[in-house]
Motif scaffolding. Structure first.
Motif, PDB file in Angstrom:
ATOM      1  N   LEU A 107      65.551  43.119  13.514  1.00  0.00           N
ATOM      2  CA  LEU A 107      65.448  41.735  13.067  1.00  0.00           C
ATOM      3  C   LEU A 107      66.052  41.562  11.678  1.00  0.00           C
ATOM      4  O   LEU A 107      66.588  40.497  11.352  1.00  0.00           O
ATOM      5  N   TYR A 108      65.989  42.596  10.843  1.00  0.00           N
ATOM      6  CA  TYR A 108      66.551  42.472   9.490  1.00  0.00           C
ATOM      7  C   TYR A 108      68.075  42.378   9.498  1.00  0.00           C
ATOM      8  O   TYR A 108      68.682  41.992   8.488  1.00  0.00           O
ATOM      9  N   GLU A 109      68.705  42.703  10.627  1.00  0.00           N
ATOM     10  CA  GLU A 109      70.149  42.524  10.750  1.00  0.00           C
ATOM     11  C   GLU A 109      70.511  41.072  11.053  1.00  0.00           C
ATOM     12  O   GLU A 109      71.688  40.726  11.121  1.00  0.00           O
ATOM     13  N   GLY A 110      69.499  40.240  11.253  1.00  0.00           N
ATOM     14  CA  GLY A 110      69.732  38.845  11.586  1.00  0.00           C
ATOM     15  C   GLY A 110      69.552  38.540  13.059  1.00  0.00           C
ATOM     16  O   GLY A 110      69.778  37.410  13.492  1.00  0.00           O
ATOM     17  N   HIS A 111      69.129  39.547  13.847  1.00  0.00           N
ATOM     18  CA  HIS A 111      68.928  39.348  15.279  1.00  0.00           C
ATOM     19  C   HIS A 111      67.562  38.711  15.545  1.00  0.00           C
ATOM     20  O   HIS A 111      66.617  38.880  14.777  1.00  0.00           O
ATOM     21  N   SER A 112      67.456  38.031  16.655  1.00  0.00           N
ATOM     22  CA  SER A 112      66.168  37.508  17.095  1.00  0.00           C
ATOM     23  C   SER A 112      65.357  38.619  17.751  1.00  0.00           C
ATOM     24  O   SER A 112      65.889  39.674  18.119  1.00  0.00           O
ATOM     25  N   ALA A 113      64.064  38.376  17.915  1.00  0.00           N
ATOM     26  CA  ALA A 113      63.215  39.351  18.612  1.00  0.00           C
ATOM     27  C   ALA A 113      63.663  39.494  20.061  1.00  0.00           C
ATOM     28  O   ALA A 113      63.579  40.585  20.641  1.00  0.00           O
ATOM     29  N   GLU A 114      64.157  38.428  20.658  1.00  0.00           N
ATOM     30  CA  GLU A 114      64.667  38.500  22.033  1.00  0.00           C
ATOM     31  C   GLU A 114      65.873  39.433  22.114  1.00  0.00           C
ATOM     32  O   GLU A 114      65.982  40.255  23.032  1.00  0.00           O
ATOM     33  N   THR A 115      66.766  39.337  21.136  1.00  0.00           N
ATOM     34  CA  THR A 115      67.926  40.230  21.108  1.00  0.00           C
ATOM     35  C   THR A 115      67.490  41.676  20.922  1.00  0.00           C
ATOM     36  O   THR A 115      68.041  42.590  21.545  1.00  0.00           O
ATOM     37  N   ALA A 116      66.481  41.896  20.081  1.00  0.00           N
ATOM     38  CA  ALA A 116      65.978  43.255  19.867  1.00  0.00           C
ATOM     39  C   ALA A 116      65.459  43.871  21.155  1.00  0.00           C
ATOM     40  O   ALA A 116      65.435  45.101  21.298  1.00  0.00           O
ATOM     41  N   SER A 117      65.058  43.039  22.102  1.00  0.00           N
ATOM     42  CA  SER A 117      64.488  43.542  23.352  1.00  0.00           C
ATOM     43  C   SER A 117      65.539  43.758  24.439  1.00  0.00           C
ATOM     44  O   SER A 117      65.198  44.195  25.538  1.00  0.00           O
ATOM     45  N   LEU A 118      66.812  43.499  24.161  1.00  0.00           N
ATOM     46  CA  LEU A 118      67.842  43.606  25.199  1.00  0.00           C
ATOM     47  C   LEU A 118      67.909  44.988  25.851  1.00  0.00           C
ATOM     48  O   LEU A 118      68.057  45.082  27.079  1.00  0.00           O
ATOM     49  N   PRO A 119      67.831  46.101  25.092  1.00  0.00           N
ATOM     50  CA  PRO A 119      67.856  47.406  25.768  1.00  0.00           C
ATOM     51  C   PRO A 119      66.714  47.568  26.781  1.00  0.00           C
ATOM     52  O   PRO A 119      66.905  48.159  27.848  1.00  0.00           O
TER      53      PRO A 119
END
Length: 273
Positions: free
Chosen positions: A85-97
């Motif tokens: 998330l600190y890279e600017g991603h959303s929590a949804e994006t963090a869950s993609l893998p």
């Protein structure tokens, strides 16, 4: 979330043009732990930049590759890097893998990270089995209209980490002769490391280790009804009364040195799936 299922289906279809097995497990490799991917007999290695709907990774120590192959004779996928998330991603994006693993047919997630030690009994280079988590990111990958095809509206989080997998991990650590702690992982947004007051607060809240990842992935995994094993490498000890400076490169060095412990646990767990 209503767009997510179609996007992940497209990503999974792309992966299957390179590798068509059904993984027994997926492993998310945290900071400094990317070398574990070399343990896999790789049949396909796909840069995240080539995967539809996957962003680039910018965190140090995260190569940004999906490795598909076999470990201990079992088909497996390894995510060599994650989205913070600190890279600017959303929590949804963090869950993609996690979503991709589920779409490929995997039912077990092994998630690893580098973390700061809050428990005074922990030392640098130790490994902690994550028994529970505290989400202090105040972000959640399930925000929005729920897609029932992906999981329930209100997933239960009373036991996000699988007890059977934990028992197996303990057995492996005892057999290999190294200490495996069991504790609570607290996640914060980052990217700065914690102040002395924050270390005290996190410890009083019940945290044994602190990091900047993992909880969004585990929430998504529970939503997708995956079994989860979590492992933290303690890369620095956050003692408020004798706190030294921490830098990202030191974290990577310690995490890499503890890689053999992580490798033994992951290999041993996968062998039993």
């Amino acid at each position: 979330m209503l767009h997510l299922a179609s996007q992940i289906a497209e990503t999974a279809a792309f992966v299957r043009t390179h590798w068509n097995a059904t993984p027994k497990a997926g492993v998310i490799l945290g900071s400094g732990l990317g070398d574990f991917a070399h343990e896999i007999e790789a049949a396909a290695t796909i840069p995240y930049a080539d995967l539809p709907h996957f962003p680039h990774t910018t965190a140090i120590g995260h190569a940004g590759r999906l490795v598909c192959g076999a470990l201990a004779g079992a088909p497996i996928v390894a995510f060599q890097g994650r989205f913070h998330l600190y890279e600017g991603h959303s929590a949804e994006t963090a869950s993609l893998p996690v979503r991709l693993l589920a779409a490929l047919g995997g039912r077990t997630l092994i998630v690893s990270n580098a973390a700061g030690g809050l428990n005074p009994q922990y030392g640098t280079g130790d490994v902690m089995l994550i028994d529970d988590q505290i989400n202090l990111m105040f972000k959640n990958p399930l925000i929005g209209v729920n897609d029932d095809a992906l999981g329930p509206r209100f997933p239960d989080m009373c036991a996000p980490y699988d007890k059977q997998l934990q028992r197996r991990a303990v057995e492996i650590a005892m057999r290999e002769g190294f200490v495996l702690h069991r504790g609570v992982y607290a996640s914060v947004l980052g990217p700065n490391y914690e102040t002395r007051a924050e270390y005290r607060m996190l410890r009083r809240l019940g945290g044994d280790a602190v990091g900047m990842s993992t909880t969004p992935e585990v929430i998504a995994a529970v939503h997708a009804r995956l079994r989860v094993l979590g492992l933290s490498t303690i890369t620095n000890v956050g003692s408020p009364d004798s706190l030294g400076e921490t830098c990202g490169h030191e974290v990577l060095t310690v995490a890499a040195a503890a890689g053999a412990k992580l490798s033994a646990i992951v290999r041993g767990v996968v062998e039993t799936l």
